[in-house]
Design a protein around this motif. Structure first.
Motif, mmCIF file in Angstrom:
data_model
loop_
_atom_site.group_PDB
_atom_site.id
_atom_site.type_symbol
_atom_site.label_atom_id
_atom_site.label_comp_id
_atom_site.label_asym_id
_atom_site.label_seq_id
_atom_site.Cartn_x
_atom_site.Cartn_y
_atom_site.Cartn_z
ATOM 1 N N GLU A 294 0.833 -1.208 0.000
ATOM 2 C CA GLU A 294 0.000 0.000 0.000
ATOM 3 C C GLU A 294 0.864 1.253 0.000
ATOM 4 O O GLU A 294 0.554 2.240 -0.676
ATOM 5 C CB GLU A 294 -0.936 -0.019 1.208
ATOM 6 N N GLN A 295 1.969 1.218 0.758
ATOM 7 C CA GLN A 295 2.891 2.353 0.775
ATOM 8 C C GLN A 295 3.535 2.552 -0.593
ATOM 9 O O GLN A 295 3.710 3.686 -1.055
ATOM 10 C CB GLN A 295 3.968 2.138 1.839
ATOM 11 N N THR B 252 0.970 4.006 -3.190
ATOM 12 C CA THR B 252 0.603 5.408 -2.960
ATOM 13 C C THR B 252 1.810 6.340 -2.948
ATOM 14 O O THR B 252 1.668 7.545 -2.734
ATOM 15 C CB THR B 252 -0.147 5.550 -1.619
ATOM 16 N N ALA C 118 5.599 4.992 -7.678
ATOM 17 C CA ALA C 118 4.879 3.736 -7.490
ATOM 18 C C ALA C 118 5.305 2.661 -8.484
ATOM 19 O O ALA C 118 5.588 1.521 -8.097
ATOM 20 C CB ALA C 118 3.371 3.978 -7.593
#
Length: 223
Positions: free
Chosen positions: A180-181, A184, A188
Motif C-alpha cells: 500500500e505504501q 501510494t 509507485a
C-alpha cells in the motif's frame, strides 16, 4: 456409473476413483477418455489433487504424459506451481510436449495468463532462460519479462482492492501495508517493479513467496 470417474477425479475423491477403477475390471483406467479425450489424470492435475495423481501413477500405472484430443498433457492443464513441481520433478512429466496448437505447457500458461509463479517455474524448467544467471542481480534483473511484470502488478492491485484483511496473518498484513505504501508513493511503478523483482528472485532461491490475487484465471478445466 463409470462416467463419474472424471467428476470424482476433479473433486479429488480418491476413494470413489479407486472404487470405479476396481469395479470396472480393467474397463476403466487413469487413461480412460471422455468425448474430449479428457482423462482422470487431466482432471486430477487441473484441480491440483496431488494425492490422487500420485496414487494413479504409482498404483494404477497412470501415464502422466497422456494426451487429450487437443494434444494436451495433464501438465498443460495445471494451474498452480505445487502441482507443476509434482508432475515435473516426481512423476516424470515432459515439459517439451507440444499440443495440437504447437504449445508446450509453458507456452499455454503464458497465453492463458496463468499464475505468475507457475509461469516463471515452467519458464525455467522449459529452458526458456538460464535459471543460474537469473538470480545473480541484486534486484532480480532478467528473471521476469515485461509481460510477467504487468501480470504481477495487476495481481497485486487486485489483491489490495478486493482481498479482505480480516483473518490475514501478521506476515500477510505486513506485506499488504508495504505494498500500500508503494502504490501510494511518488515512484509507485518503479518501486513496485523493484519489489516484484525482489520477490521473484527470493522465490527462485527458495526464500520467499509471491503476492498475487485470487482471481480465477480463464481455465481450461473441464468436467
Amino acid at each position: 456409473m463409470n462416467a463419474n470417474i472424471w467428476v470424482a477425479a476433479s473433486d479429488g475423491n480418491v476413494e470413489r476413483v479407486e472404487s470405479i477403477l476396481r469395479d470396472s475390471n480393467g474397463a476403466m483406467t487413469p487413461q480412460s477418455k471422455d468425448v474430449n479425450g479428457y482423462t482422470p489424470m487431466h482432471a486430477a492435475a487441473a484441480y491440483g489433487h496431488a494425492d490422487l495423481l500420485k496414487k494413479l501413477c504409482s498404483v494404477y500405472n497412470g501415464d502422466i504424459n497422456v494426451l487429450d484430443n487437443d494434444g494436451d498433457t495433464p501438465l498443460h492443464h495445471v494451474e498452480d506451481v505445487a502441482t507443476a513441481r509434482l508432475i515435473v520433478e516426481e512423476l516424470g512429466g515432459n515439459v517439451t510436449i507440444r499440443n495440437a496448437e504447437g504449445q508446450t505447457p509453458y507456452d499455454s500458461f503464458v497465453e492463458n495468463g496463468e499464475d505468475g509463479e507457475l509461469i516463471e517455474y515452467m519458464r525455467i524448467k522449459s529452458g526458456v532462460a538460464d535459471a543460474a544467471s537469473s538470480v545473480d542481480g541484486s534486484q532480480g534483473e532478467g528473471i521476469v519479462n515485461s509481460q510477467l511484470l504487468a501480470q504481477f502488478k495487476d495481481n497485486v492491485r487486485y489483491t489490495l482492492e478486493n482481498d479482505p484483511e480480516d483473518g490475514a496473518d501478521e506476515a500477510t498484513l505486513q506485506r499488504r501495508r508495504q505494498l500500500e505504501q508503494i502504490i501510494t508513493g511518488d515512484n509507485a511503478e518503479e518501486e513496485l517493479e523493484r519489489y516484484i523483482r525482489t520477490m521473484v528472485r527470493e522465490q527462485m532461491l527458495g526464500q520467499g513467496s509471491t503476492e498475487h490475487g485470487e482471481e480465477e484465471p480463464d481455465s481450461k478445466r473441464r468436467r
